[in-house]
Scaffold this active site. Structure first.
Site, PDB file in Angstrom:
ATOM      1  CG  ASN A  98      -2.409  -0.432   0.771  1.00 31.55           C
ATOM      2  OD1 ASN A  98      -2.600  -0.542  -0.429  1.00 31.55           O
ATOM      3  ND2 ASN A  98      -3.097  -0.961   1.473  1.00 31.55           N
ATOM      4  CG  LEU A 338      -5.462  -8.901   4.337  1.00 36.97           C
ATOM      5  CD1 LEU A 338      -6.515  -8.041   3.797  1.00 36.97           C
ATOM      6  CD2 LEU A 338      -5.455  -9.898   2.868  1.00 36.97           C
ATOM      7  CG  HIS A 339       1.394  -9.617   5.660  1.00 35.46           C
ATOM      8  ND1 HIS A 339       0.699 -10.902   4.947  1.00 35.46           N
ATOM      9  CD2 HIS A 339       1.831  -9.989   6.672  1.00 35.46           C
ATOM     10  CE1 HIS A 339       0.718 -11.731   5.778  1.00 35.46           C
ATOM     11  NE2 HIS A 339       1.248 -11.363   6.858  1.00 35.46           N
ATOM     12  CB  CYS A 340       0.307  -2.747   4.530  1.00 31.85           C
ATOM     13  SG  CYS A 340       0.297  -2.505   6.363  1.00 31.85           S
ATOM     14  CB  ALA A 341       0.593  -6.200   0.329  1.00 29.00           C
TER      15      ALA A 341
END
Lengths: 384, 79
Positions: A98, A338-341
């Protein structure tokens, strides 16, 4: 305790990092590049020496073409907001974090044209697809060097070649690779290299930066912030030279001191040795996890084609529950979700559930990998 | 009181001054970083001082090491 959250931030750091931070706070402490007295000059030397170490690591001829930022996100924002104008076209990939995707989606709402090139379900980008996406008004290719969700390494040098042939700039997000995988800006034809300091470069949090290749037109790249630089104080306009144009306000001297020690550690160990160790651990972890019934591992599942970041799920258990059990019952620290992705997880088919991510570092051992495999096996077999 | 002649080199960026200091120390010159003298510039930054006798060699060394500088001045100090 086993720390497997190095893809978020590395821990532990080499001993020299804490020593450099303490030394700066206790004995240096001046404002880098201001004042001109001995402590200010010494602080400025610390900042320069870190720049020089980074230049050696990334193959940058002039250390002054490296600009410090608070993190890789700020470096990426500097390029995206500073370089793109309404009507310009930018090409990126479906594996972006992101830190690239959110600025680009916002810029799209302001009239910047955006193409998101899809990657395979293993997260692999085909360089030919990037070339096909290029239009007459394309000015920038923005590519993740390795995915923070599954570790997949992208063919950056091939994309760099395409960028050169079409007269475009290549921006590389090296958050997951700087310090863990060899990077040479010239050889890989990278024009803008955004890096974080607190991951594989072993610096403190709050450090990062941007390397500016020789092809970048500084007139076109606007600064994100303007202000005091310790230079040209008689002028009310921002200086146009490097690094001052993009470095306003007092530098993070403490953090940059620690970062310098981290980068020197990487240079001393040798990037090839670091990569070799991490690849060996990754290979072992991939094999061990895939051997467990009910465990699904994502990405290339090939240690040669990914960083030491391994994503997986256990059938029938939510990633957050797996991570909580790993922490509470086995003292294994990792990151679920979601690991900012979100785009990357859509690509590998794990949206919105996410995955359990093990992020390894140079400081992890074979014994820790084996213990983690045993823990995952126990959880998958519903044993306590 | 003796008069000493110095060369004072001005830079665009204070990081440029450090780059110069590092390059010149490696090349074996005796140099000192000082606050930019007011009579040379209103800049609040850092300048580099060396013996005037070294001025030409310092200039050549800076160019050889690809260190950009803004200007070089002769300054006489009563010490």
């Amino acid at each position: 305790m086993i720390y497997f959250d190095n893809a978020a931030t590395t821990w532990p750091k080499p001993p020299g990092v804490a020593e450099a931070v303490l030394n700066f706070v206790q004995h240096i402490g001046g404002s880098p590049g201001r004042s001109g007295h001995r402590l200010a000059v010494e602080a400025n030397r610390v900042v320069y020496d870190t720049r020089e170490a980074l230049a050696t690591l990334f193959g940058v001829a002039d250390p002054l073409r490296i600009v410090f930022t608070a993190n890789v996100t700020e470096a990426l924002n500097l390029v995206l907001f500073g370089y793109l104008r309404p009507g310009d076209h930018v090409v990126t990939t479906s594996m972006e974090h992101n830190s690239v995707m959110r600025p680009l989606r916002y810029l799209q709402s302001l009239g910047v044209e955006l193409t998101v090139v899809p990657c395979s379900s293993e997260g692999v980008l085909d360089a030919a697809d990037v070339e096909k996406a290029i239009r007459p008004n394309t000015v920038l290719l923005a590519v993740n060097h390795a995915s923070n969700a599954v570790g997949t390494i992208q063919p950056v040098a091939d994309i760099g070649m395409i960028a050169r042939q079409h007269g475009l700039l290549l921006l590389v997000d090296a958050a997951q690779t700087a310090g863990a995988y060899p990077i040479d800006m010239d050889q890989m034809h990278i024009d803008l290299l955004a890096f974080t300091g607190h991951k594989a470069l072993f610096g403190p949090q709050g450090t990062g930066g941007l390397c500016l290749g020789e092809r970048v037109e500084l007139d076109r790249l606007r600064p994100l912030t303007r202000g005091g630089t310790g230079s040209q104080s008689e002028l009310e306009e921002q200086p146009d030279f490097l690094p001052d144009k993009y470095e306003s306000g007092t530098a993070n001297g403490v953090g940059i001191a620690g970062l310098g020690a981290g980068v020197r550690f990487v240079l001393e160990q040798g990037i090839e040795n670091i990569r070799q160790h991490e690849q060996m651990l990754t290979e072992r972890l991939l094999a061990g996890l895939q051997d467990i019934p009910g465990v699904c591992v994502y990405g290339t599942r090939d240690a040669r084609r990914q960083t030491a970041c391994v994503s997986f799920n256990i059938k029938g258990i939510e990633p957050s529950d797996v991570a909580l059990r790993l922490d509470e019952e086995y003292a294994i620290l990792c990151r679920p979700g979601l690991h900012c992705a979100p785009a990357a997880h859509r690509t590998i088919g794990t949206y919105p559930r996410g995955t359990v991510r093990f992020g390894l570092s140079y400081f992890n051992s074979v014994e820790e990998v084996d213990a983690a495999i045993r823990a995952v096996r126990n959880i998958a077999m519903k044993k306590h | 009181m003796a008069e000493t002649e110095y060369a004072v080199v001005l830079f665009y960026s204070t990081q440029g001054a450090i780059k110069a200091e590092r390059a010149l120390l490696r090349a074996g010159f005796a140099v000192k970083l000082i606050p930019t003298p007011r009579q040379l510039s209103s800049d609040c930054g850092t300048a580099l001082r060396c013996a005037w006798a070294d001025a030409e060699a310092v200039q050549a060394a800076l160019e050889g090491a690809k260190v950009e500088y803004a200007s070089i001045h002769k300054v006489t100090v009563n010490e």
